[in-house]
Design a protein around this motif. Sequence first.
Motif, PDB file in Angstrom:
ATOM      1  N   ILE A  77       0.857  -1.175   0.000  1.00  0.00           N
ATOM      2  CA  ILE A  77       0.000   0.000   0.000  1.00  0.00           C
ATOM      3  C   ILE A  77       0.901   1.236   0.000  1.00  0.00           C
ATOM      4  O   ILE A  77       1.900   1.283   0.715  1.00  0.00           O
ATOM      5  N   TYR A  78       0.565   2.218  -0.825  1.00  0.00           N
ATOM      6  CA  TYR A  78       1.404   3.403  -0.972  1.00  0.00           C
ATOM      7  C   TYR A  78       0.593   4.554  -1.550  1.00  0.00           C
ATOM      8  O   TYR A  78      -0.513   4.363  -2.063  1.00  0.00           O
ATOM      9  N   GLY A  79       1.155   5.759  -1.466  1.00  0.00           N
ATOM     10  CA  GLY A  79       0.480   6.942  -1.974  1.00  0.00           C
ATOM     11  C   GLY A  79       0.921   7.298  -3.375  1.00  0.00           C
ATOM     12  O   GLY A  79       2.082   7.115  -3.745  1.00  0.00           O
ATOM     13  N   SER A  80      -0.009   7.837  -4.157  1.00  0.00           N
ATOM     14  CA  SER A  80       0.320   8.210  -5.533  1.00  0.00           C
ATOM     15  C   SER A  80       1.261   9.405  -5.596  1.00  0.00           C
ATOM     16  O   SER A  80       1.938   9.614  -6.599  1.00  0.00           O
ATOM     17  N   LEU A  81       1.324  10.208  -4.511  1.00  0.00           N
ATOM     18  CA  LEU A  81       2.171  11.397  -4.487  1.00  0.00           C
ATOM     19  C   LEU A  81       3.335  11.244  -3.511  1.00  0.00           C
ATOM     20  O   LEU A  81       3.795  12.218  -2.914  1.00  0.00           O
TER      21      LEU A  81
END
Length: 297
Positions: free
Chosen positions: A209-213
């Motif tokens: 799980i990770y952020g697009s930014l």
Amino acid sequence: MHSAIGGMLLAAALFTGATASAQTSQGTVEKPTIVLVHGAFAESSSWNPVIQKLLSDGYNVIAVANPLRGVRSDAAYLSSVISSMPGPLVLVGHSYGGEVISGVSDPSGKVRALVYVSGLAPDVGESASMILARFPGSTLGPTLAPPVPLPDGGKDRYILPAQFHAQFAADLSDGDAAEMAVTQRPIEAAAFDERALSALWKTVPSWFIYGSLDKNIPASAHSFMAARAHARETVQIQGSSHVVMLSHWSDVAAMIERAALANGNATSKMPTAPVSQVGLELPAIAAFIPASGTSHH
């Protein structure tokens, strides 16, 4: 981060060895202990909202103080910590903490799942620097303070406090980011170039799980590592920064619980799952803390 959850680290560290269980469609199964490993420029309290949710759902949790001295030495330290714990276990690594959980020695097979939260998952012979060189876009380098010389000849690296909010935690409030900036723990500079000696994700199922930014590790790098590991599940949080465990703690905790209750078949037998996209409608960390200062679940 907030006084309402300031005591969560202590509660997480008091591992009792008690057995937790959960009811699933297959019947009652033993709940694994969740081991949280922070990364560089952070510390164990960065898991606080996730810790509170997991504890409220009946999980045993421990937030390990990652030494941040080097991939091999930190993995050896984590290996010694989990060797004294009864299984099963789920290891969760944020950022550089992903390298550490990947390098753990688990001869007894207690580790049921690996969860990478904006985390690095290097292959054998690969370093963090090599991954970032392969997937350009990280803006971390220019935000680092001058190296701090150490007595043994090494050097510590920090993020400049004035750059911390925009670089590391853009989707947190000014106050939360400022607290993280002054409590950040440094990493030994050589750790960025240290190559992995093992890759536990090759034999243990993984979740990403990770952020697009994410400005520290580009989303393209996260997507590549998840696909390479044949991740059971990959979630990209739209608009989120590197600290998805704080800005979208509910999604992170939910993924950890899914990993905890999943069947533990080897990753080589599993197809790569598609990347799920999550929007911005989820509550921010501030919504987790009531105005009265009393934590809730």
